[in-house]
Design a protein around this motif. Sequence first.
Motif, short mmCIF file in Angstrom:
data_model
loop_
_atom_site.label_atom_id
_atom_site.label_comp_id
_atom_site.label_asym_id
_atom_site.label_seq_id
_atom_site.Cartn_x
_atom_site.Cartn_y
_atom_site.Cartn_z
N TRP A 63 -16.82 31.25 12.50
CA TRP A 63 -15.16 31.69 12.52
C TRP A 63 -15.26 32.76 13.37
O TRP A 63 -13.92 33.22 13.70
CB TRP A 63 -14.88 31.98 10.93
N ARG A 64 -16.12 33.41 13.97
CA ARG A 64 -16.08 34.55 14.81
C ARG A 64 -16.16 33.84 16.36
O ARG A 64 -16.14 34.96 17.14
CB ARG A 64 -17.42 35.49 14.56
N THR A 65 -16.20 32.68 16.55
CA THR A 65 -16.47 32.47 17.97
C THR A 65 -14.95 32.39 18.68
O THR A 65 -13.88 31.90 17.79
CB THR A 65 -17.03 30.96 18.08
N ARG A 66 -14.89 32.35 19.60
CA ARG A 66 -13.56 32.18 20.66
C ARG A 66 -13.03 30.80 20.41
O ARG A 66 -11.65 30.74 20.38
CB ARG A 66 -13.78 32.54 22.06
N ARG A 67 -13.90 29.85 20.37
CA ARG A 67 -13.53 28.29 20.40
C ARG A 67 -12.67 28.30 19.14
O ARG A 67 -11.59 27.62 19.13
CB ARG A 67 -14.56 27.41 20.57
N ILE B 196 -8.67 27.05 18.58
CA ILE B 196 -8.47 25.86 17.61
C ILE B 196 -7.53 26.37 16.73
O ILE B 196 -6.33 25.64 16.36
CB ILE B 196 -9.85 25.12 17.15
N TYR B 197 -7.84 27.51 15.96
CA TYR B 197 -6.89 27.87 14.80
C TYR B 197 -5.62 28.13 15.55
O TYR B 197 -4.46 28.01 14.65
CB TYR B 197 -7.38 28.77 13.78
N ALA C 108 1.99 27.39 5.63
CA ALA C 108 1.44 26.82 6.78
C ALA C 108 0.39 27.44 7.24
O ALA C 108 -0.57 26.56 7.91
CB ALA C 108 2.78 26.80 7.84
N ALA C 109 0.13 28.61 7.20
CA ALA C 109 -1.12 29.30 7.82
C ALA C 109 -2.48 28.72 7.03
O ALA C 109 -3.23 28.45 7.80
CB ALA C 109 -0.77 30.66 7.75
N ASP C 110 -2.40 28.61 5.90
CA ASP C 110 -3.46 27.99 5.01
C ASP C 110 -3.81 26.67 5.30
O ASP C 110 -4.90 26.47 5.36
CB ASP C 110 -3.21 28.30 3.64
N ILE D 263 -13.90 33.83 3.29
CA ILE D 263 -13.75 35.22 3.80
C ILE D 263 -13.70 35.27 5.19
O ILE D 263 -12.98 35.94 5.73
CB ILE D 263 -14.54 36.22 2.94
N ALA D 264 -14.79 34.76 5.95
CA ALA D 264 -14.83 34.69 7.36
C ALA D 264 -13.65 34.26 7.99
O ALA D 264 -12.97 34.49 8.95
CB ALA D 264 -16.02 34.26 7.88
N ALA D 265 -13.33 32.92 7.33
CA ALA D 265 -12.15 32.07 7.86
C ALA D 265 -10.57 32.80 7.73
O ALA D 265 -9.92 33.13 8.54
CB ALA D 265 -12.07 30.78 6.91
N LEU D 266 -10.48 33.74 6.39
CA LEU D 266 -9.59 34.28 6.30
C LEU D 266 -9.35 35.76 7.19
O LEU D 266 -8.32 36.04 7.81
CB LEU D 266 -9.27 35.13 4.81
N GLU D 267 -10.48 36.37 7.52
CA GLU D 267 -10.48 37.43 8.78
C GLU D 267 -9.97 36.59 10.03
O GLU D 267 -9.21 37.48 10.72
CB GLU D 267 -11.94 37.70 8.75
N MET D 268 -10.45 35.74 10.28
CA MET D 268 -10.29 35.16 11.60
C MET D 268 -8.44 34.60 11.63
O MET D 268 -7.74 34.71 12.59
CB MET D 268 -10.63 33.82 11.88
N GLN D 269 -8.10 34.17 10.53
CA GLN D 269 -6.62 33.96 10.22
C GLN D 269 -5.65 35.40 10.15
O GLN D 269 -4.81 35.32 11.13
CB GLN D 269 -6.31 33.58 8.74
N VAL D 270 -6.42 36.46 9.81
CA VAL D 270 -5.55 37.90 10.12
C VAL D 270 -5.57 38.33 11.53
O VAL D 270 -4.48 38.55 12.12
CB VAL D 270 -6.11 38.87 9.22
N ARG D 271 -6.57 37.87 12.46
CA ARG D 271 -6.76 38.14 13.72
C ARG D 271 -5.69 37.22 14.56
O ARG D 271 -5.00 37.86 15.60
CB ARG D 271 -8.01 37.99 14.28
N ALA D 272 -5.90 35.98 14.28
CA ALA D 272 -4.86 35.16 15.03
C ALA D 272 -3.34 35.55 14.71
O ALA D 272 -2.81 35.48 15.56
CB ALA D 272 -5.12 33.75 14.57
#
Length: 205
Positions: free
Chosen positions: A42-46, A50-51, A77-79, A175-184
Amino acid sequence: MASSSSTIPAAADERDRKRKRAGDETETGGVKGRRQEAPSRWRTRREHEIYSSKLLDALRLVRAGRGPSAAREVRQAADRALAVAARGRSRWSRAVLLLASRSRARAHRVRLSSRAPAPQPQGRRPSMDASTSSSVSRSSSAPALARKAQELGRLVPGCRKLPFPALLSEASDYIAALEMQVRAMAALAQALASVAPSSPSPSPS
């Protein structure tokens, strides 16, 4: 003479075993080091790209509006986009997609029922029976760690009845996915703010 000749192969075998054991330890340490250095998916740029693309596709389907209902639709929608980006590889992502499909089916039933006559009101709900009250008392008397595990299972979608090791694995991935969601979403909000037309400044009187 025979004893000295027999000790030479034994010493050679001992050296070979030590050399092989040292090589195995070095290789194992290298593998562990590579595993520790490998970043979370979940921390990769790819994964971020995608998200972000799936998030934009999902937000285009959200009706424009204001208020709590619009905010709830954006969050859902984000989830959903996050669960689609997970590709069903985790239990929580499958639970989010299942909840989304049930919500759509429920909304469809509500639209159909609005056209039908309203049903007659039912009687008052029955009181909580003895088995339910006993289960509540047992859950309240559970140890602190078990109560925290239950709370964590309620926070992670679809993980209420998982054993504790599997629950920790799902929670760390969620949790890692949610962190990426917040960044995106923060990057998307910043991009939208940069292209939004600025309000005209008032003319001096």
